[in-house]
Design a protein around this motif. Structure first.
Motif, PDB file in Angstrom:
ATOM      1  N   GLY A  40      26.521  35.338  35.753  1.00  0.00           N
ATOM      2  CA  GLY A  40      26.437  34.753  37.075  1.00  0.00           C
ATOM      3  C   GLY A  40      27.691  34.952  37.902  1.00  0.00           C
ATOM      4  O   GLY A  40      27.673  34.791  39.113  1.00  0.00           O
ATOM      5  N   GLY A  41      28.803  35.305  37.252  1.00  0.00           N
ATOM      6  CA  GLY A  41      30.071  35.477  37.937  1.00  0.00           C
ATOM      7  C   GLY A  41      30.513  36.918  38.026  1.00  0.00           C
ATOM      8  O   GLY A  41      29.689  37.838  38.090  1.00  0.00           O
ATOM      9  N   GLY A  42      31.825  37.138  37.999  1.00  0.00           N
ATOM     10  CA  GLY A  42      32.390  38.462  38.222  1.00  0.00           C
ATOM     11  C   GLY A  42      32.816  39.174  36.953  1.00  0.00           C
ATOM     12  O   GLY A  42      32.682  38.658  35.836  1.00  0.00           O
ATOM     13  N   TYR A  43      33.366  40.385  37.162  1.00  0.00           N
ATOM     14  CA  TYR A  43      33.808  41.252  36.070  1.00  0.00           C
ATOM     15  C   TYR A  43      35.305  41.477  36.237  1.00  0.00           C
ATOM     16  O   TYR A  43      35.734  42.125  37.198  1.00  0.00           O
ATOM     17  N   GLY A  44      36.098  40.937  35.319  1.00  0.00           N
ATOM     18  CA  GLY A  44      37.542  40.971  35.458  1.00  0.00           C
ATOM     19  C   GLY A  44      38.171  42.252  34.972  1.00  0.00           C
ATOM     20  O   GLY A  44      38.877  42.275  33.966  1.00  0.00           O
ATOM     21  N   LYS A  45      37.942  43.334  35.683  1.00  0.00           N
ATOM     22  CA  LYS A  45      38.520  44.627  35.332  1.00  0.00           C
ATOM     23  C   LYS A  45      39.402  45.073  36.492  1.00  0.00           C
ATOM     24  O   LYS A  45      38.917  45.330  37.595  1.00  0.00           O
ATOM     25  N   PHE A  46      40.705  45.150  36.266  1.00  0.00           N
ATOM     26  CA  PHE A  46      41.635  45.408  37.359  1.00  0.00           C
ATOM     27  C   PHE A  46      41.458  46.785  37.989  1.00  0.00           C
ATOM     28  O   PHE A  46      41.733  46.975  39.162  1.00  0.00           O
ATOM     29  N   SER A  83      31.515  34.340  34.156  1.00  0.00           N
ATOM     30  CA  SER A  83      32.029  35.694  34.355  1.00  0.00           C
ATOM     31  C   SER A  83      32.330  36.389  33.026  1.00  0.00           C
ATOM     32  O   SER A  83      32.167  35.813  31.956  1.00  0.00           O
ATOM     33  N   LYS A  84      32.818  37.635  33.150  1.00  0.00           N
ATOM     34  CA  LYS A  84      33.225  38.408  31.973  1.00  0.00           C
ATOM     35  C   LYS A  84      34.651  38.918  32.183  1.00  0.00           C
ATOM     36  O   LYS A  84      34.943  39.598  33.168  1.00  0.00           O
ATOM     37  N   GLY A  85      35.528  38.567  31.256  1.00  0.00           N
ATOM     38  CA  GLY A  85      36.892  39.070  31.293  1.00  0.00           C
ATOM     39  C   GLY A  85      37.107  40.078  30.184  1.00  0.00           C
ATOM     40  O   GLY A  85      36.601  39.913  29.068  1.00  0.00           O
ATOM     41  N   ILE A  86      37.842  41.137  30.478  1.00  0.00           N
ATOM     42  CA  ILE A  86      38.123  42.161  29.478  1.00  0.00           C
ATOM     43  C   ILE A  86      39.626  42.449  29.456  1.00  0.00           C
ATOM     44  O   ILE A  86      40.379  41.971  30.291  1.00  0.00           O
ATOM     45  N   GLU A  87      40.036  43.242  28.486  1.00  0.00           N
ATOM     46  CA  GLU A  87      41.438  43.621  28.363  1.00  0.00           C
ATOM     47  C   GLU A  87      41.629  45.053  28.844  1.00  0.00           C
ATOM     48  O   GLU A  87      40.920  45.960  28.412  1.00  0.00           O
ATOM     49  N   ASP A  88      42.591  45.248  29.749  1.00  0.00           N
ATOM     50  CA  ASP A  88      42.957  46.589  30.167  1.00  0.00           C
ATOM     51  C   ASP A  88      44.476  46.642  30.318  1.00  0.00           C
ATOM     52  O   ASP A  88      45.181  45.738  29.867  1.00  0.00           O
TER      53      ASP A  88
END
Length: 204
Positions: A40-46, A83-88
């Protein structure tokens, strides 16, 4: 949260004010097949923060409310209200991504067929405590005997390694499911800093 504002300091030292009730996300799923997960939220990819990802500090963050309505269709992945947070390459210095400053609502009814897990909150990474954090209320409503959620999965009021700073209300009514139900989240960082309550009327 609705009707309130949030003030933050950007990378240039300037104060920015957001009206939290001006932004709203509504997702309606009524049929078809989704091969992966739904958020339902955003995608935390810089890298998505063009043209200058190094200047962003809140990639994938939603300043407002989100509602996810699922009344039909097949979802082969999991359902996340948040949301979804990932590591970059930017995450180590800027881990507070994919957050939600607002309320989250997940409604599942009708002929919804979910093959994965159900989370009211977000998906984060346990090594980053504030990644995918929700600052607001979570409401989850699962209603009706035609709803299908895979037997070997769980239902969580909170997130997967995502923190919640607010209350969680999980209501399951008139269902015939075979799932484990948890009012809070999944993982050591899926902390709920508020009341989490579950109300179940049906067979689970």
């Amino acid at each position: 949260v609705v009707g309130k504002t949030m003030t933050r300091i950007n990378d240039e030292g300037q104060e920015e004010t957001y009206k939290l009730d001006e932004s709203e996300v509504v997702i309606n799923i009524t049929g078809g097949t989704i091969e992966n997960s739904v958020y339902g939220g955003g995608y935390g990819k810089f890298q998505n923060c063009e043209p200058n990802p190094e200047m962003a500090d809140d990639g994938g963050t939603l300043y407002g409310n989100t509602t996810l309505n699922i009344t039909g269709g097949v979802i082969k992945g999991s359902v996340y209200g948040g949301s979804k947070g990932i590591e970059d390459e930017y995450t180590t210095s800027k881990p507070n991504i994919a957050q939600i400053y607002g309320n989250v609502t997940v409604n599942i009814s009708g002929n919804a067929d979910i093959r994965g897990f159900v989370y009211g909150g977000s998906e984060g990474l346990s090594k980053y405590a504030n990644m995918s954090k929700i600052i607001g209320k979570i409401s989850i409503n699962i209603n009706g005997q035609n709803v299908k959620i895979a037997d070997d999965t769980n239902i969580y009021g909170g997130g997967k390694a995502g923190q919640v700073d607010g209350t969680i209300t999980l209501i399951i009514n008139d269902v015939n499911l075979k799932n484990n139900i948890y009012g809070a989240g999944d993982g050591k960082t899926a902390i709920v800093e508020g009341l989490a309550q579950s109300i179940v009327n049906g067979t689970v």
